[in-house]
Design a protein around this motif. Structure first.
Motif, PDB file in Angstrom:
ATOM      1  N   GLY A 109      -4.429  19.366   6.065  1.00  0.00           N
ATOM      2  CA  GLY A 109      -5.255  18.440   6.825  1.00  0.00           C
ATOM      3  C   GLY A 109      -5.939  17.352   6.016  1.00  0.00           C
ATOM      4  O   GLY A 109      -6.660  16.522   6.588  1.00  0.00           O
ATOM      5  N   VAL A 110      -5.712  17.314   4.711  1.00  0.00           N
ATOM      6  CA  VAL A 110      -6.342  16.315   3.849  1.00  0.00           C
ATOM      7  C   VAL A 110      -5.276  15.360   3.326  1.00  0.00           C
ATOM      8  O   VAL A 110      -4.222  15.796   2.850  1.00  0.00           O
ATOM      9  CB  VAL A 110      -7.091  16.974   2.673  1.00  0.00           C
ATOM     10  CG1 VAL A 110      -7.728  15.927   1.780  1.00  0.00           C
ATOM     11  CG2 VAL A 110      -8.139  17.951   3.197  1.00  0.00           C
ATOM     12  N   GLU A 111      -5.542  14.052   3.418  1.00  0.00           N
ATOM     13  CA  GLU A 111      -4.595  13.046   2.962  1.00  0.00           C
ATOM     14  C   GLU A 111      -4.639  12.890   1.440  1.00  0.00           C
ATOM     15  O   GLU A 111      -5.708  12.934   0.827  1.00  0.00           O
ATOM     16  CB  GLU A 111      -4.907  11.688   3.603  1.00  0.00           C
ATOM     17  CG  GLU A 111      -4.692  11.654   5.111  1.00  0.00           C
ATOM     18  CD  GLU A 111      -3.219  11.712   5.482  1.00  0.00           C
ATOM     19  OE1 GLU A 111      -2.373  11.266   4.673  1.00  0.00           O
ATOM     20  OE2 GLU A 111      -2.908  12.200   6.587  1.00  0.00           O
ATOM     21  N   HIS A 112      -3.461  12.715   0.849  1.00  0.00           N
ATOM     22  CA  HIS A 112      -3.337  12.507  -0.589  1.00  0.00           C
ATOM     23  C   HIS A 112      -2.337  11.394  -0.856  1.00  0.00           C
ATOM     24  O   HIS A 112      -1.469  11.099  -0.016  1.00  0.00           O
ATOM     25  CB  HIS A 112      -2.871  13.795  -1.277  1.00  0.00           C
ATOM     26  CG  HIS A 112      -3.776  14.958  -1.043  1.00  0.00           C
ATOM     27  ND1 HIS A 112      -4.950  15.139  -1.739  1.00  0.00           N
ATOM     28  CD2 HIS A 112      -3.688  16.006  -0.170  1.00  0.00           C
ATOM     29  CE1 HIS A 112      -5.543  16.248  -1.320  1.00  0.00           C
ATOM     30  NE2 HIS A 112      -4.798  16.789  -0.376  1.00  0.00           N
ATOM     31  N   THR A 113      -2.442  10.796  -2.034  1.00  0.00           N
ATOM     32  CA  THR A 113      -1.553   9.692  -2.417  1.00  0.00           C
ATOM     33  C   THR A 113      -1.108   9.878  -3.856  1.00  0.00           C
ATOM     34  O   THR A 113      -1.920  10.206  -4.734  1.00  0.00           O
ATOM     35  CB  THR A 113      -2.264   8.335  -2.274  1.00  0.00           C
ATOM     36  OG1 THR A 113      -2.604   8.121  -0.900  1.00  0.00           O
ATOM     37  CG2 THR A 113      -1.351   7.198  -2.730  1.00  0.00           C
ATOM     38  N   LEU A 114       0.190   9.672  -4.096  1.00  0.00           N
ATOM     39  CA  LEU A 114       0.744   9.641  -5.448  1.00  0.00           C
ATOM     40  C   LEU A 114       1.350   8.271  -5.703  1.00  0.00           C
ATOM     41  O   LEU A 114       2.045   7.726  -4.840  1.00  0.00           O
ATOM     42  CB  LEU A 114       1.831  10.710  -5.622  1.00  0.00           C
ATOM     43  CG  LEU A 114       1.391  12.176  -5.638  1.00  0.00           C
ATOM     44  CD1 LEU A 114       2.615  13.077  -5.694  1.00  0.00           C
ATOM     45  CD2 LEU A 114       0.468  12.458  -6.825  1.00  0.00           C
ATOM     46  N   GLN A 115       1.086   7.721  -6.873  1.00  0.00           N
ATOM     47  CA  GLN A 115       1.789   6.515  -7.289  1.00  0.00           C
ATOM     48  C   GLN A 115       3.171   6.923  -7.794  1.00  0.00           C
ATOM     49  O   GLN A 115       3.304   7.903  -8.529  1.00  0.00           O
ATOM     50  CB  GLN A 115       1.014   5.819  -8.405  1.00  0.00           C
ATOM     51  CG  GLN A 115      -0.381   5.372  -8.001  1.00  0.00           C
ATOM     52  CD  GLN A 115      -1.120   4.766  -9.171  1.00  0.00           C
ATOM     53  OE1 GLN A 115      -0.958   3.586  -9.482  1.00  0.00           O
ATOM     54  NE2 GLN A 115      -1.921   5.569  -9.839  1.00  0.00           N
ATOM     55  N   VAL A 116       4.200   6.154  -7.408  1.00  0.00           N
ATOM     56  CA  VAL A 116       5.565   6.537  -7.731  1.00  0.00           C
ATOM     57  C   VAL A 116       6.329   5.367  -8.325  1.00  0.00           C
ATOM     58  O   VAL A 116       6.062   4.198  -8.031  1.00  0.00           O
ATOM     59  CB  VAL A 116       6.322   7.062  -6.488  1.00  0.00           C
ATOM     60  CG1 VAL A 116       5.690   8.343  -5.975  1.00  0.00           C
ATOM     61  CG2 VAL A 116       6.352   6.011  -5.378  1.00  0.00           C
ATOM     62  N   ALA A 117       7.293   5.710  -9.178  1.00  0.00           N
ATOM     63  CA  ALA A 117       8.265   4.737  -9.659  1.00  0.00           C
ATOM     64  C   ALA A 117       9.443   4.727  -8.690  1.00  0.00           C
ATOM     65  O   ALA A 117       9.677   5.682  -7.951  1.00  0.00           O
ATOM     66  CB  ALA A 117       8.730   5.105 -11.063  1.00  0.00           C
ATOM     67  N   VAL A 118      10.184   3.620  -8.687  1.00  0.00           N
ATOM     68  CA  VAL A 118      11.343   3.478  -7.813  1.00  0.00           C
ATOM     69  C   VAL A 118      12.553   3.178  -8.676  1.00  0.00           C
ATOM     70  O   VAL A 118      12.547   2.220  -9.469  1.00  0.00           O
ATOM     71  CB  VAL A 118      11.133   2.354  -6.779  1.00  0.00           C
ATOM     72  CG1 VAL A 118      12.360   2.241  -5.870  1.00  0.00           C
ATOM     73  CG2 VAL A 118       9.880   2.608  -5.954  1.00  0.00           C
ATOM     74  N   ASP A 119      13.589   3.991  -8.543  1.00  0.00           N
ATOM     75  CA  ASP A 119      14.810   3.785  -9.309  1.00  0.00           C
ATOM     76  C   ASP A 119      15.463   2.475  -8.902  1.00  0.00           C
ATOM     77  O   ASP A 119      15.687   2.215  -7.712  1.00  0.00           O
ATOM     78  CB  ASP A 119      15.774   4.953  -9.083  1.00  0.00           C
ATOM     79  CG  ASP A 119      16.971   4.900 -10.015  1.00  0.00           C
ATOM     80  OD1 ASP A 119      17.923   4.156  -9.717  1.00  0.00           O
ATOM     81  OD2 ASP A 119      16.965   5.601 -11.041  1.00  0.00           O
ATOM     82  N   GLU A 120      15.769   1.628  -9.899  1.00  0.00           N
ATOM     83  CA  GLU A 120      16.347   0.322  -9.608  1.00  0.00           C
ATOM     84  C   GLU A 120      17.751   0.416  -9.038  1.00  0.00           C
ATOM     85  O   GLU A 120      18.217  -0.499  -8.363  1.00  0.00           O
ATOM     86  CB  GLU A 120      16.371  -0.536 -10.880  1.00  0.00           C
ATOM     87  CG  GLU A 120      14.983  -0.870 -11.422  1.00  0.00           C
ATOM     88  CD  GLU A 120      15.064  -1.713 -12.677  1.00  0.00           C
ATOM     89  OE1 GLU A 120      16.200  -1.945 -13.163  1.00  0.00           O
ATOM     90  OE2 GLU A 120      14.011  -2.155 -13.166  1.00  0.00           O
TER      91      GLU A 120
END
Length: 285
Positions: free
Chosen positions: A191-202
């Motif tokens: 029930g708790v929102e979380h965020t991860l910063q992510v890399a994106v494969d080119e």
């Protein structure tokens, strides 16, 4: 599994082909992971990362040949007694090598059963040595992992930045390097929102995250990797923490894995996925 998003060694620890979620699929994924990391050219066989800037005379201890960084790549000079093979043929003389783009098994250079891999990081060149007889590989008894729990397979949504953002993060070798991030991955846990910063494969658009959590350094390795796959056109993607991965530096000290960027340490315990190495190798957590 890679030191960083650009590291071709990520192919030494793949998550395997996409399969339907579930306990059986997770068990197959886990068995595949164990086979990959314990392979003769897997991360357990890495015995050294030698930066050429540290060897201005061109000689690397216990590595045959003479090595020198140039503007166009790495210049290698070898004599017959060095016993080197290039592209599966005996090599003597000189050649200029680019960075290897594939896994160690596909590297152009070998000395007997040992594979020599040329890498480049932020303009600096190095040679990595993969030895099937490495002590870590001989001592390996498995990966401690938590059995599949559907509560850790969570719906998520990817929000791209509209361009890469580079942040400086400390790496496992004690140096800070740039980590390119392409967006944020939102999901909820209990029930708790979380965020991860992510890399994106080119190449394929798949996502890659370095994260910590409340188990790090206690019952799990200090940080882990996550590869959620390619998001749908609307940004939806499953955040399956059951497939949290040990980073390459959990298997060998000579990898230069990035630590989690600011904000990527989850405040709850991710008691799922790969946790640490079994037995005597379960150190450095």
């Amino acid at each position: 599994m890679s030191d960083d998003p650009a590291d071709p060694l990520g192919t030494t620890a793949p998550t395997g082909p996409e399969v339907p979620a579930g306990r059986t699929a997770w068990q197959e994924w886990h068995e595949h992971r164990v086979a990959i990391v314990s392979a003769p050219d897997g991360p357990l066989s890495l015995t050294g990362t030698h930066w050429l800037a540290d060897h201005p005379a061109g000689r690397i201890p216990a590595v045959p040949g003479r090595w020198r960084a140039t503007d166009g790549g790495v210049s290698l000079t070898a004599a017959p007694e060095d016993g080197l093979r290039l592209d599966d043929e005996p090599f003597t003389g000189s050649a200029v090598l680019a960075a290897d783009e594939g896994p160690p098994a596909h590297s152009r250079l070998a000395a007997g059963e040992v594979r020599l891999v040329v890498i480049r990081r932020e303009g600096e060149w190095a040679v990595r040595v993969f030895d099937p007889a490495a002590p870590a590989r001989r001592a390996f008894t498995g990966i401690e992992a938590t059995p599949y729990d559907p509560a850790f397979a969570l719906p998520g949504r990817f929000r791209p930045y509209g361009g890469d953002r580079t942040v400086q993060v400390e790496n496992a070798d004690g140096r800070a390097r740039g980590l390119d991030l392409g967006g944020e991955l939102d999901f909820a846990f209990e029930g708790v929102e979380h965020t991860l910063q992510v890399a994106v494969d080119e190449v394929d658009g798949s996502l890659w995250a370095v994260f910590g959590d409340a188990t790090g350094g206690r019952t799990s390795y200090r940080f882990r990797f996550l590869r959620p796959g390619v998001p749908a056109p609307d940004g939806s993607v499953t955040v399956d923490l059951n497939r949290a991965l040990l980073p390459p530096c959990a298997f060998a000290d000579h990898f230069i894995c990035p630590f989690p960027p600011p904000g990527n340490t989850l405040p709850f315990a991710v008691e799922a996925g790969e946790r640490r190495l079994k037995g005597a190798l379960a150190t450095g957590i």
